[in-house]
Design a protein around this motif. Structure first.
Motif, mmCIF file in Angstrom:
data_model
loop_
_atom_site.group_PDB
_atom_site.id
_atom_site.type_symbol
_atom_site.label_atom_id
_atom_site.label_comp_id
_atom_site.label_asym_id
_atom_site.label_seq_id
_atom_site.Cartn_x
_atom_site.Cartn_y
_atom_site.Cartn_z
ATOM 1 N N GLU A 1 42.312 30.701 37.376
ATOM 2 C CA GLU A 1 40.886 30.760 37.678
ATOM 3 C C GLU A 1 40.677 31.848 38.726
ATOM 4 O OE1 GLU A 1 38.508 29.034 36.277
ATOM 5 O OE2 GLU A 1 39.664 27.495 35.225
ATOM 6 N N ASP B 1 35.983 35.325 34.704
ATOM 7 C CA ASP B 1 36.346 34.070 35.373
ATOM 8 C C ASP B 1 37.858 33.898 35.509
ATOM 9 O OD1 ASP B 1 33.726 33.363 35.492
ATOM 10 O OD2 ASP B 1 33.769 32.123 33.677
ATOM 11 N N ILE B 2 38.601 34.732 34.796
ATOM 12 C CA ILE B 2 40.053 34.542 34.733
ATOM 13 C C ILE B 2 40.791 35.775 35.225
ATOM 14 C CG2 ILE B 2 42.001 34.104 33.161
ATOM 15 C CD1 ILE B 2 40.117 32.541 31.369
ATOM 16 N N ASP C 1 44.299 25.406 39.548
ATOM 17 C CA ASP C 1 43.709 26.717 39.262
ATOM 18 C C ASP C 1 44.490 27.500 38.216
ATOM 19 O OD1 ASP C 1 41.629 26.433 41.032
ATOM 20 O OD2 ASP C 1 42.748 27.268 42.720
ATOM 21 N N VAL C 2 45.682 27.038 37.901
ATOM 22 C CA VAL C 2 46.488 27.753 36.907
ATOM 23 C C VAL C 2 46.125 27.240 35.519
ATOM 24 C CG1 VAL C 2 48.832 28.040 36.006
ATOM 25 C CG2 VAL C 2 48.374 28.328 38.451
ATOM 26 N N ILE C 3 45.752 28.179 34.643
ATOM 27 C CA ILE C 3 45.302 27.789 33.303
ATOM 28 C C ILE C 3 46.469 27.812 32.316
ATOM 29 C CG2 ILE C 3 43.727 28.379 31.400
ATOM 30 C CD1 ILE C 3 42.036 29.818 33.661
#
Lengths: 164, 519
Positions: free
Chosen positions: A10, A42-43, A69-71
């Motif tokens: 994020e 956003d990324i 926060d890690v996708i």
């Protein structure tokens, strides 16, 4: 052994400190870390090059995955990745040596981006061994200053992080 | 409405009826709102204890509890409580006031970067930057704290943002992009578990805190019966099944029961369930790896393979996995193997006291132990009936945990609650006697008094070091202290005192202190 890990995160305040905090806290050694925004504002995408055995790297990926926060985390196969790093290097170079330097830039693909009577600033984008080779070639001129972006990497072929 | 009012509304939406905290300037607006909303506030005497009280409260309900403190020192005083909740995976939502957003970074009065400071030992944290995001942040915080591997989450709210006007709408459902905990076990892995169990001769179950956190005690017992496997527990797993049950071989580890450790060495298959293989529980994981087949079930994939390599890892919620496993596993129609033997050792007064008190706890009653030598006494001598619980600060080993945690545990359960506390640990939290008195919380407190820091003293002795800095000379007369707080107390000097005193001890509708001298 070197491992290259891509991480989608994020794009929020504090995310980088969470990631770097994790490294020091869990005792992971990082060779390089590069961050930048992706096509989706956003990324952000982080590329990490870490040294360690399989167990360490697996733990690193798992611990990263635990951060909210890690996708997505993907360990890239060394055989299947394209990696690049950008260097800016300021060297001593008087006009009489310029033609010699031009030969080097031609062979290595580096660019001359700034010239003064005493110095030249070079730019090169390449990977691992080739960059080391470039460094060996310009070292005799005298390196005054050098800055590296850290490695960024992407998977070869149609596949990729978050794509199948 | 004001953002602060939205905070209180969010808590209501999450069915929070009681919060623990300590007010201050930066969090006053939130306090005003929770008062208006009719949420009960328990004023503690130190912020750390508000965190521990919320910890005890959360463990009873298995849902997030709430703790509130102000900015700066109020917030930093929470750090030990946050780390304690993190190590034991306890769901607590911490709310802190912060200085005004335009002052952040200027080192103004009572400013501290609490999201930064807590980062190494918190599941997630939020610094609120826009008042309008408060409902979404609270929803996320409660989801994060109470699902997956549970744990503490912090929301830091600047003073000016709490005063802003917002439209309140609490999200019913919400998906967090980077948070997708696996809850169901992989079918193939479950099949492999069933095969391994069928092939084994001496399967053993090791129940950790995850069994209690996921509310899987029934499934645990059913599995033990179906596959005819005895159960050992970690310290956090104590209370997963009744102590005196023939299946229960006790706590493993350095301070555990001999028969439990022998069972670990003798088994040919171990099912680690919701246990993270901490160093105190399993001193040499490599030994077990070599001698035993290992099934490791945990909600957190990072725990699997961290301290020990499992032959069959299964990621997911323990309750889900155990019920799925019960469906695929075949019954082993063999007698239960055991390492149990007659315990003929002469017990000390404190050991007897722990046993006698804990065996009287009603269903849902809670025995909370603090940390030190007395914790070992407690862990190995509690005698819990079905449904009784055992709480301690297992991972962090935080002294001063028991008294505030017992306050939270009682308020959540309304059941018999006993805090068993060494004199060292007691002096780290004795200010909470005032909280107990103020709210008339009928927790029963046992002080195990050996006038020294016994665990450190024994460690020094074992290492052939000089006994140093462990004497607690200068400690108060605890019975007089109880009197000063207006709390009833009694001295237990010999065994005959125990039964006489116990008749009234647990049933008293007010707090009560027992002083017991120990070695």
């Amino acid at each position: 052994m070197k491992h290259t890990i891509s991480v989608l995160v994020e794009n929020t305040a504090g995310v980088l400190s969470r990631i770097t905090g994790l490294f020091s806290r869990r005792g992971f050694n990082i060779d390089s870390l590069a961050v930048g925004i992706t096509d989706n504002p956003d990324i952000s995408r982080v590329t990490i090059v870490a040294d360690g055995n399989e167990h360490d790297v697996e733990q690193l990926a798992k611990q990263l995955n635990k951060l909210v926060d890690v996708i997505k985390v993907q360990s890239l196969d060394q055989e299947q990745l394209i990696s690049r790093e950008l260097w800016l290097v300021k060297i001593s170079c008087t006009p009489d040596k310029l033609s010699e330097l031009k030969n080097i830039t031609e062979v290595t693909g580096a660019k001359i981006i700034d010239v003064t009577p005493e110095t030249v600033t070079l730019e090169i984008s390449d990977w691992g061994a080739k960059l080391m080779n470039f460094k060996a070639l310009i070292e005799p001129f005298g390196i005054l200053e050098m800055v590296r972006t850290g490695v960024v990497a992407i998977e070869r072929g149609a596949g990729g992080i978050g794509r199948k | 409405m004001k953002a602060a009012e939205a905070v209180a509304k969010c808590l209501k939406k999450e069915n929070i009826t009681t919060v623990f905290g300590y007010p201050g300037a930066a969090v006053c607006a939130v306090y005003e709102a929770i008062e208006k909303e009719g949420i009960r506030h328990i004023l503690v005497r130190h912020e750390q204890n508000a965190g521990h009280a919320a910890n005890g409260y959360a463990r009873v309900n298995n849902t997030p509890a709430v703790c509130i403190a102000t900015s700066g020192p109020g917030a930093t005083n929470l750090l030990t409580a946050i780390a304690t909740a993190y190590m034991d995976s306890i769901p607590v939502v911490f709310i802190t006031g912060q200085v005004s957003s335009d002052s952040i970074g200027r080192d103004v009065f009572q400013e501290a970067d609490i999201t930064g400071a807590s980062e190494p030992f918190i599941k997630h944290s939020f610094l609120v930057k826009e008042a309008a995001s408060i409902p979404k942040i609270f929803k996320e915080a409660f989801i994060l704290a109470g699902t997956g591997r549970k744990g503490p989450v912090l929301i830091d709210i600047p003073e000016d943002i709490a005063e802003e006007e917002i439209d309140f709408k609490y999200p019913e459902k919400l998906s967090i992009r980077g948070y997708k905990p696996t809850t169901k076990g992989n079918k193939l892995q479950l099949k492999r578990c069933a095969e391994a169990i069928a092939e084994s001769e001496r399967p053993l179950i090791c129940a950790g805190g995850g069994v209690l956190l996921s509310g899987a005690t029934e499934e645990l017992y059913a599995l033990s019966e179906k596959i005819s496997a005895p159960i050992v527990t970690t310290m956090m797993g104590i209370g997963s099944l009744p102590t005196e049950d023939e299946r229960n071989l006790g706590m493993i580890g350095r301070f555990g029961k001999e028969e439990a450790n022998i069972a670990v060495n003798k088994c040919d298959l171990i099912l680690l369930i919701g246990a993270r293989v901490g160093d105190r529980a399993v001193k040499s994981p490599t030994f077990i790896e070599k001698t035993t087949k290992i099934i490791h079930i945990d909600i957190d994939p990072a725990e699997i393979g961290k301290n020990l390599t499992a032959d069959i890892p299964v990621v997911g919620d323990v309750k889900n996995i155990l019920s799925a496993l019960l469906d695929v596993v075949s019954e082993r129609d063999v007698p239960l193997w055991t390492t149990k033997k007659e315990d003929n050792k002469e017990k000390t007064l404190a050991e007897k006291l722990v046993k006698r008190v804990s065996e009287r706890l009603s269903d849902g009653g809670i025995f909370v132990s603090d940390v030190g030598n007395h914790l070992i006494t407690a862990a190995n001598n509690v005698s819990l009936k079905k449904g009784a619980r055992f709480f301690t600060s297992g991972g962090m080993g935080t002294m001063g945990y028991a008294l505030p945690a017992s306050i939270g545990a009682y308020l959540a359960s309304g059941k018999d609650t006993v805090a068993f506390i060494g004199d060292g640990a007691f002096q780290m939290s004795l200010q909470e006697l005032a909280t107990v008195k103020q709210h008339n919380i009928p927790v029963k407190i046992i002080i195990a008094d050996n006038s020294s820091l016994g665990m450190v003293r024994d460690y020094q002795k074992a290492k052939n070091l000089k006994e140093f800095a462990v004497s607690l000379d200068g400690s108060p007369d605890y019975l007089k202290l109880a009197d000063a707080y207006g709390i009833k107390s009694a001295l237990v000097d010999e065994e005959s005192d125990i039964d006489e005193m116990l008749d009234n001890f647990l049933s008293a509708k007010e707090p009560f202190i027992i002083l017991c001298r120990t070695e």
